[in-house]
Enzyme design. Structure first.
Site, PDB file in Angstrom:
ATOM      1  N   TYR A   1      50.247  35.326   8.059  1.00 13.85           N
ATOM      2  CA  TYR A   1      50.530  36.426   7.124  1.00 13.85           C
ATOM      3  C   TYR A   1      49.358  37.396   7.044  1.00 13.85           C
ATOM      4  O   TYR A   1      49.551  38.603   6.875  1.00 13.85           O
ATOM      5  CB  TYR A   1      50.938  35.888   5.737  1.00 13.85           C
ATOM      6  CG  TYR A   1      52.421  35.591   5.702  1.00 13.85           C
ATOM      7  CD1 TYR A   1      53.353  36.617   5.511  1.00 13.85           C
ATOM      8  CD2 TYR A   1      52.902  34.319   5.924  1.00 13.85           C
ATOM      9  CE1 TYR A   1      54.713  36.369   5.530  1.00 13.85           C
ATOM     10  CE2 TYR A   1      54.270  34.060   5.950  1.00 13.85           C
ATOM     11  CZ  TYR A   1      55.163  35.102   5.749  1.00 13.85           C
ATOM     12  OH  TYR A   1      56.507  34.866   5.790  1.00 13.85           O
TER      13      TYR A   1
ATOM     14  N   THR B   1      68.526  46.294  12.825  1.00 12.12           N
ATOM     15  CA  THR B   1      68.607  44.859  12.516  1.00 12.12           C
ATOM     16  C   THR B   1      69.457  44.143  13.551  1.00 12.12           C
ATOM     17  O   THR B   1      70.460  44.687  14.009  1.00 12.12           O
ATOM     18  CB  THR B   1      69.164  44.589  11.098  1.00 12.12           C
ATOM     19  OG1 THR B   1      69.225  43.165  10.879  1.00 12.12           O
ATOM     20  CG2 THR B   1      70.544  45.190  10.874  1.00 12.12           C
TER      21      THR B   1
ATOM     22  N   HIS C   1      64.276  40.525   0.999  1.00 11.79           N
ATOM     23  CA  HIS C   1      63.384  39.428   1.386  1.00 11.79           C
ATOM     24  C   HIS C   1      62.006  39.526   0.743  1.00 11.79           C
ATOM     25  O   HIS C   1      61.052  38.933   1.231  1.00 11.79           O
ATOM     26  CB  HIS C   1      63.292  39.361   2.923  1.00 11.79           C
ATOM     27  CG  HIS C   1      64.587  38.958   3.568  1.00 11.79           C
ATOM     28  ND1 HIS C   1      64.876  39.178   4.895  1.00 11.79           N
ATOM     29  CD2 HIS C   1      65.684  38.348   3.050  1.00 11.79           C
ATOM     30  CE1 HIS C   1      66.101  38.715   5.168  1.00 11.79           C
ATOM     31  NE2 HIS C   1      66.609  38.215   4.068  1.00 11.79           N
TER      32      HIS C   1
ATOM     33  N   GLN D   1      65.762  44.543   4.597  1.00 11.38           N
ATOM     34  CA  GLN D   1      65.255  43.173   4.785  1.00 11.38           C
ATOM     35  C   GLN D   1      63.747  43.221   4.990  1.00 11.38           C
ATOM     36  O   GLN D   1      63.096  42.179   5.045  1.00 11.38           O
ATOM     37  CB  GLN D   1      65.897  42.542   6.028  1.00 11.38           C
ATOM     38  CG  GLN D   1      67.407  42.405   5.942  1.00 11.38           C
ATOM     39  CD  GLN D   1      68.015  42.123   7.314  1.00 11.38           C
ATOM     40  OE1 GLN D   1      68.168  40.979   7.710  1.00 11.38           O
ATOM     41  NE2 GLN D   1      68.363  43.160   8.038  1.00 11.38           N
TER      42      GLN D   1
ATOM     43  N   CYS E   1      48.494  28.500 -13.293  1.00  9.85           N
ATOM     44  CA  CYS E   1      48.853  27.109 -13.626  1.00  9.85           C
ATOM     45  C   CYS E   1      47.898  26.103 -12.987  1.00  9.85           C
ATOM     46  O   CYS E   1      47.853  24.946 -13.398  1.00  9.85           O
ATOM     47  CB  CYS E   1      50.298  26.823 -13.206  1.00  9.85           C
ATOM     48  SG  CYS E   1      50.561  26.881 -11.419  1.00  9.85           S
TER      49      CYS E   1
ATOM     50  N   VAL F   1      59.780  43.644   4.499  1.00 11.95           N
ATOM     51  CA  VAL F   1      58.860  43.305   3.413  1.00 11.95           C
ATOM     52  C   VAL F   1      57.623  44.210   3.442  1.00 11.95           C
ATOM     53  O   VAL F   1      56.674  44.004   2.704  1.00 11.95           O
ATOM     54  CB  VAL F   1      58.435  41.816   3.518  1.00 11.95           C
ATOM     55  CG1 VAL F   1      59.635  40.894   3.362  1.00 11.95           C
ATOM     56  CG2 VAL F   1      57.715  41.527   4.845  1.00 11.95           C
ATOM     57  N   ASP F   2      57.654  45.240   4.327  1.00  8.08           N
ATOM     58  CA  ASP F   2      56.431  46.002   4.619  1.00  8.08           C
ATOM     59  C   ASP F   2      56.161  47.171   3.683  1.00  8.08           C
ATOM     60  O   ASP F   2      55.094  47.796   3.759  1.00  8.08           O
ATOM     61  CB  ASP F   2      56.446  46.488   6.078  1.00  8.08           C
ATOM     62  CG  ASP F   2      57.675  47.352   6.410  1.00  8.08           C
ATOM     63  OD1 ASP F   2      58.204  48.045   5.515  1.00  8.08           O
ATOM     64  OD2 ASP F   2      58.098  47.321   7.584  1.00  8.08           O
TER      65      ASP F   2
HETATM   66  P1  OAD Z   1      65.051  41.319  14.241  1.00  8.48           P
HETATM   67  O1  OAD Z   1      63.732  41.226  14.910  1.00  8.48           O
HETATM   68  O2  OAD Z   1      65.937  40.137  14.278  1.00  8.48           O
HETATM   69  O3  OAD Z   1      65.859  42.545  14.846  1.00  8.48           O
HETATM   70  C1  OAD Z   1      65.249  43.798  15.030  1.00  8.48           C
HETATM   71  C2  OAD Z   1      66.275  44.717  15.646  1.00  8.48           C
HETATM   72  O4  OAD Z   1      65.699  46.005  15.762  1.00  8.48           O
HETATM   73  C3  OAD Z   1      66.733  44.304  17.051  1.00  8.48           C
HETATM   74  O5  OAD Z   1      68.140  44.289  17.088  1.00  8.48           O
HETATM   75  C4  OAD Z   1      66.163  45.403  17.958  1.00  8.48           C
HETATM   76  O6  OAD Z   1      67.044  45.726  19.014  1.00  8.48           O
HETATM   77  C5  OAD Z   1      66.047  46.569  17.001  1.00  8.48           C
HETATM   78  N1  OAD Z   1      65.012  47.571  17.342  1.00  8.48           N
HETATM   79  C6  OAD Z   1      63.810  47.391  17.915  1.00  8.48           C
HETATM   80  N2  OAD Z   1      63.126  48.545  17.991  1.00  8.48           N
HETATM   81  C7  OAD Z   1      63.930  49.497  17.452  1.00  8.48           C
HETATM   82  C8  OAD Z   1      63.788  50.898  17.236  1.00  8.48           C
HETATM   83  N3  OAD Z   1      62.687  51.568  17.587  1.00  8.48           N
HETATM   84  N4  OAD Z   1      64.827  51.553  16.664  1.00  8.48           N
HETATM   85  C9  OAD Z   1      65.959  50.892  16.297  1.00  8.48           C
HETATM   86  N5  OAD Z   1      66.131  49.569  16.466  1.00  8.48           N
HETATM   87  C10 OAD Z   1      65.137  48.876  17.025  1.00  8.48           C
HETATM   88  O7  OAD Z   1      64.755  41.780  12.731  1.00  8.48           O
HETATM   89  P2  OAD Z   1      65.702  41.696  11.451  1.00  8.48           P
HETATM   90  O8  OAD Z   1      67.112  41.967  11.819  1.00  8.48           O
HETATM   91  O9  OAD Z   1      65.077  42.518  10.415  1.00  8.48           O
HETATM   92  O10 OAD Z   1      63.491  37.335   7.498  1.00  8.48           O
HETATM   93  O11 OAD Z   1      65.553  40.168  11.077  1.00  8.48           O
HETATM   94  C11 OAD Z   1      66.122  39.717   9.894  1.00  8.48           C
HETATM   95  C12 OAD Z   1      65.204  38.749   9.187  1.00  8.48           C
HETATM   96  O12 OAD Z   1      64.781  37.724  10.104  1.00  8.48           O
HETATM   97  C13 OAD Z   1      63.898  39.340   8.706  1.00  8.48           C
HETATM   98  O13 OAD Z   1      64.017  39.964   7.448  1.00  8.48           O
HETATM   99  C14 OAD Z   1      63.037  38.131   8.605  1.00  8.48           C
HETATM  100  C15 OAD Z   1      63.369  37.465   9.901  1.00  8.48           C
HETATM  101  O14 OAD Z   1      63.148  36.109   9.957  1.00  8.48           O
HETATM  102  C16 OAD Z   1      62.647  36.710   6.724  1.00  8.48           C
HETATM  103  O15 OAD Z   1      61.452  36.780   6.866  1.00  8.48           O
HETATM  104  C17 OAD Z   1      63.322  35.899   5.663  1.00  8.48           C
HETATM  105 ZN    ZN Z   2      51.212  28.978 -10.833  1.00  5.60          ZN
END
Ligand code: OAD
Ligand code: ZN
Length: 260
Positions: A88, A207, A136, A118, A168, A120-121
Site C-alpha cells: 500500500y 473497468t 471500495h 471502484q 483502542c 480508491v485514488d
Molecule cells: P481492472 O484492472 O480489473 O480493469 C481495468 C480495466 O481498464 C481493464 O478492462 C482495461 O482494459 C481497462 N483500461 C486500461 N487502460 C485503460 C485506458 N487508458 N482507458 C480505458 N480503459 C482502460 O480494474 P477494476 O475493474 O477497477 O478492488 O477492478 C475492480 C476491482 O478489482 C478494484 O476496485 C479492486 C480490484 O481488486 C478492490 O481493491 C476491492
Molecule cells: Zn481502534
C-alpha cells in the site's frame, strides 16, 4: 494540473475512423438526451495518470504480479501486515505522484453527472468532482482494523508502515479500503444502487467488470432500462449489455463523448 495526453487535434488514427465517429455520435446523442446520467468507473480511468490497474497487463496489472489474497484481504493482513502495508505504501506513493487526467476532468466538469467509482485514488475528487460514491473506500486514509471508529488521513508521499490504533490500542491500522471478503459500505452501496436503478444513461469507464457486487451495478442499470455506454481499451465482461461500446483510451474518448 492535468497530466499530459495527446491533444484532441492529434487524435489517434482510430478516432478518425468512420465507425468510431459514428459510435461517438451515438454516445453523444444518448448523453445529450439524458436527464439523470451516471458514470461508473474502474482502474482504467486512472491508467493514463500512471496508476496501475489490477488485471490489465498493459497498464501494470497488479493481480498478474501479486496474489490479491496476500495483499488485499483480512487473511493476508493477519498473515503479514508488513507486506500489506509495504504494498500500500508503494501504491500510495504512485498515487501521490499522479495527476488527474483529461477523463477525470471531463467527468468532474459535467454539470449533471453523478459519480460512482471502484477507484480508491481520489483522482476524480482532485479533478473537482464532489459527491463521488467510492464503493471500495479511499486509500488516502487508514482506519482501525477492529472498527473502533478511528480513521485518519495519511501522508501519501511518506506513507506509514504497520502501527497500532491510537484509539483502542488493541488492533492495527489498515488502509480505509474494502478488501476481498469484506462488505461494501452499506450507505454508499445503497445510494449507488438507487442511482443505477434511476439513471437513464450509465457511462462505464475503464473497468473489467469482474468484481462483484460493484460490477452488478451495470446490470442493475441495464435491467432498469438505462442505455449503457462502455469506454475501455478492450472488450470487457460488460460488453454484452452495451448499447454503445467505444474502444480506446479514456483520456481521449471520455472528453470526446462529453463534448469537451
Ligand atoms: P481492472 O484492472 O480489473 O480493469 C481495468 C480495466 O481498464 C481493464 O478492462 C482495461 O482494459 C481497462 N483500461 C486500461 N487502460 C485503460 C485506458 N487508458 N482507458 C480505458 N480503459 C482502460 O480494474 P477494476 O475493474 O477497477 O478492488 O477492478 C475492480 C476491482 O478489482 C478494484 O476496485 C479492486 C480490484 O481488486 C478492490 O481493491 C476491492
Ligand atoms: Zn481502534
Amino acid at each position: 494540473m492535468v497530466r499530459n495526453r495527446q491533444p484532441m487535434q492529434d487524435q489517434p488514427a482510430e478516432m478518425a475512423t468512420p465507425q468510431l465517429r459514428n459510435k461517438l455520435k451515438h454516445a453523444q446523442s444518448l448523453l445529450a438526451g439524458a436527464e439523470r446520467p451516471v458514470h461508473f468507473s474502474g482502474a482504467g480511468l486512472s491508467a493514463e495518470s500512471g496508476v496501475s490497474t489490477f488485471r490489465d497487463p498493459a497498464t501494470g496489472g497488479q493481480w498478474q504480479k501479486h496474489d490479491p489474497m496476500a495483499l488485499a484481504s483480512p487473511q493476508g493482513f493477519a498473515a503479514d501486515a508488513e507486506l500489506v502495508m509495504d504494498w500500500y505504501g508503494h501504491r500510495r506513493r504512485q498515487i501521490a505522484a499522479a495527476e488527474p487526467n483529461h477523463a477525470h476532468c471531463a467527468l468532474a466538469g459535467h454539470a449533471t453527472m453523478s459519480h460512482i467509482t471502484q477507484n480508491v485514488d481520489n483522482l476524480l475528487q482532485r479533478a473537482g468532482a464532489s459527491n463521488v460514491l467510492q464503493l471500495h473506500g479511499s486509500i488516502t486514509a487508514d482506519r482501525c482494523h477492529n472498527n473502533c471508529g478511528y480513521v485518519a488521513g495519511v501522508d501519501m508521499h511518506d506513507p506509514p508502515g504497520v502501527r497500532k490504533c491510537p484509539e483502542c490500542g488493541s488492533s492495527r491500522l489498515r488502509p480505509s479500503v474494502v478488501w476481498f471478503g469484506e462488505g461494501l459500505p452499506q450507505d454508499v452501496w445503497q445510494r449507488a444502487e438507487q442511482l443505477c436503478q434511476q439513471c437513464d444513461v450509465l457511462l462505464v469507464v475503464g473497468t473489467s467488470a469482474v468484481v462483484y457486487p460493484a460490477a452488478g451495478l451495470i446490470n442493475i442499470a441495464h435491467d432498469a432500462g438505462a442505455a449503457i455506454i462502455l469506454v475501455n481499451t478492450q472488450p470487457s465482461e460488460a460488453s454484452h449489455v452495451a448499447d454503445c461500446e467505444l474502444l480506446g483510451p479514456a483520456g481521449e474518448i471520455v472528453p470526446a463523448v462529453l463534448g469537451c
